[in-house]
Motif scaffolding. Structure first.
Motif, short mmCIF file in Angstrom:
data_model
loop_
_atom_site.label_atom_id
_atom_site.label_comp_id
_atom_site.label_asym_id
_atom_site.label_seq_id
_atom_site.Cartn_x
_atom_site.Cartn_y
_atom_site.Cartn_z
N LEU A 43 -13.49 -32.58 42.81
CA LEU A 43 -14.74 -31.85 43.04
C LEU A 43 -15.53 -31.83 41.75
O LEU A 43 -14.98 -31.51 40.68
CB LEU A 43 -14.44 -30.42 43.49
CG LEU A 43 -13.78 -30.27 44.86
CD1 LEU A 43 -13.33 -28.82 45.07
CD2 LEU A 43 -14.74 -30.69 45.97
N ARG A 56 -13.23 -16.92 50.55
CA ARG A 56 -12.93 -18.23 51.12
C ARG A 56 -11.67 -18.84 50.50
O ARG A 56 -11.41 -18.69 49.31
CB ARG A 56 -14.11 -19.19 50.92
CG ARG A 56 -15.42 -18.70 51.54
CD ARG A 56 -16.50 -19.73 51.38
NE ARG A 56 -16.70 -20.07 49.98
CZ ARG A 56 -17.18 -21.23 49.55
NH1 ARG A 56 -17.50 -22.18 50.43
NH2 ARG A 56 -17.34 -21.46 48.27
N SER A 88 -19.09 -30.80 39.40
CA SER A 88 -20.25 -29.93 39.23
C SER A 88 -21.51 -30.79 39.30
O SER A 88 -21.45 -32.03 39.32
CB SER A 88 -20.18 -29.23 37.87
OG SER A 88 -20.44 -30.17 36.82
N ARG A 98 -14.38 -30.26 38.45
CA ARG A 98 -14.02 -28.85 38.63
C ARG A 98 -12.61 -28.68 39.17
O ARG A 98 -11.97 -27.66 38.93
CB ARG A 98 -15.01 -28.16 39.56
CG ARG A 98 -16.47 -28.25 39.06
CD ARG A 98 -17.32 -27.18 39.70
NE ARG A 98 -16.86 -25.86 39.26
CZ ARG A 98 -17.05 -24.74 39.97
NH1 ARG A 98 -17.66 -24.81 41.15
NH2 ARG A 98 -16.61 -23.58 39.53
N ARG A 142 -10.76 -21.78 47.41
CA ARG A 142 -11.74 -22.81 47.71
C ARG A 142 -12.66 -22.97 46.52
O ARG A 142 -13.39 -22.04 46.14
CB ARG A 142 -12.53 -22.46 48.97
CG ARG A 142 -13.47 -23.58 49.39
CD ARG A 142 -13.86 -23.50 50.84
NE ARG A 142 -14.64 -24.66 51.24
CZ ARG A 142 -15.00 -24.90 52.49
NH1 ARG A 142 -14.63 -24.08 53.46
NH2 ARG A 142 -15.70 -25.98 52.80
N ASP A 147 -15.86 -24.60 44.74
CA ASP A 147 -17.14 -25.21 45.08
C ASP A 147 -17.35 -26.46 44.23
O ASP A 147 -17.01 -26.48 43.03
CB ASP A 147 -18.28 -24.24 44.83
CG ASP A 147 -18.29 -23.09 45.83
OD1 ASP A 147 -17.95 -23.34 47.00
OD2 ASP A 147 -18.61 -21.96 45.43
N GLY A 148 -17.90 -27.49 44.83
CA GLY A 148 -18.17 -28.71 44.08
C GLY A 148 -18.59 -29.83 45.00
O GLY A 148 -18.51 -29.73 46.23
#
Length: 342
Positions: free
Chosen positions: A216, A53, A218, A224, A110, A112-113
């Motif tokens: 973003l 991603r 966690s 993050r 990308r 995540d968060g």
């Protein structure tokens, strides 16, 4: 991710060819989705056949102002900050050839968060995590303002002198070019700000739109990645503090730029606590009232531009949140004016 029908603003075949030439470990076909959020440049999620991603950023579909949506600049800033304590996504590449997909764009990993914008989105964070997020947000801002622009290759990003004066000129010009109605409070606040510009210290890297929902998080509240660098420049770091404070609504506030800000929830630090932590980290003790008034005024000018572009169809469908931007702009202008005349 959607199927073969790509979102408006994406040429799947052109972007697939570009990915094959510039991004490692790509398996076609690519799938694209428009990511919610982002009120200026457009943000899309990209996934390949193996589930890898990325994120793709490009300018609005039309009705853009000159130099307002510089993809190469965004890419350059984040690539430079990769060697600093400021967490940013890893850059994959920049495409200046508009024939590939109708506009220049850049691609990054990308991350995540959680994006925490309103009260509902704050629910996954307990009060302890909210406190961590408050502190980490300030600590990263301190880290950003401690970066020497020359050491990371950003010394020529912008002029270093007269930052506030240049910002007043820029956003007053954009307000004049895009305003949908006259607001005397905006013009009077601009006049008062221009008369009261404080002495400015050494220019640092200024994010330009630093706030909770532009990072973003966690599940424990750690930041993050810091996102949305399109307004980044060199200038007075206290402008970032002023903007953060304007967005950091508290329970008793009558003006909330986000409408239902997450920071109204228990566990998030107060504005006074944020200021104390920033001052402790930087040693800067300057009065912030001017910078908060400036941030209210500047945000009003920015949101008026977003509102005008949405009316013109630059982002496709107009959502309900943007419909209220006209009222928000008026409230922000009034708040800036009140701070300057009290």
């Amino acid at each position: 991710m959607n199927g073969p029908q790509a979102p408006e603003g994406i040429d799947p075949k052109g972007i697939e060819r570009w990915f094959l030439e510039h991004v490692e470990d790509v398996t076609l076909p690519l799938l694209f989705e428009r990511i919610s959020g982002g009120r200026s440049n457009l943000t899309f999620g990209v996934a390949d056949a193996e589930g890898r991603r990325w994120v793709l950023r490009r300018p609005p579909l039309h009705s853009t102002l000159p130099s307002a949506h510089d993809m190469e600049r965004e890419h350059r800033i984040q690539a430079a900050l990769a060697v600093t304590p400021v967490p940013v996504p890893m850059m994959s590449g920049h495409c200046a050839d508009e024939s590939v997909s109708g506009a220049e764009f850049y691609v990054m990993e990308r991350v995540d968060g959680l994006v925490v914008r309103d009260r509902a989105s704050a629910v996954p964070l307990d009060e302890s995590a909210r406190r961590v997020a408050s502190h980490d947000l300030i600590d990263i801002l301190v880290a950003l303002h401690n970066v020497d622009p020359d050491e990371v290759g950003l010394g020529d990003l912008a002029r270093r002198d007269a930052y506030i004066e240049r910002q007043l000129k820029r956003w007053h010009g954009q307000w004049t070019a895009q305003k949908t109605r006259d607001l005397p409070a905006m013009d009077e606040a601009h006049r008062l700000l221009a008369e009261r510009v404080p002495p400015q210290g050494p220019a640092r890297i200024v994010h330009g739109d630093y706030r909770l929902d532009n990072v973003l998080l966690s599940n424990t509240g750690k930041v993050r990645a810091v996102l949305d660098w399109e307004l980044c420049t060199l200038g007075d770091p206290l402008a970032d503090v002023g903007m953060l404070l304007v967005y950091w609504s508290e329970a008793e506030d009558t003006v909330d730029p986000l409408g239902d800000s997450a920071t109204r929830e228990p566990g998030f630090a107060t504005r006074a606590e944020l200021v104390d932590r920033y001052r402790a980290g930087t040693g800067i003790q300057a009065d912030l009232d001017f910078y908060v008034a400036f941030a209210y005024w500047r945000l009003a000018a920015i949101l008026e531009g977003v509102y005008a572009r949405h009316i013109a169809g630059a982002y496709g469908e107009v959502d309900e949140e943007v419909q209220r931007y006209g009222e928000v702009v008026e409230a922000l202008a009034a708040e800036a004016h009140c701070l300057l005349v009290r």
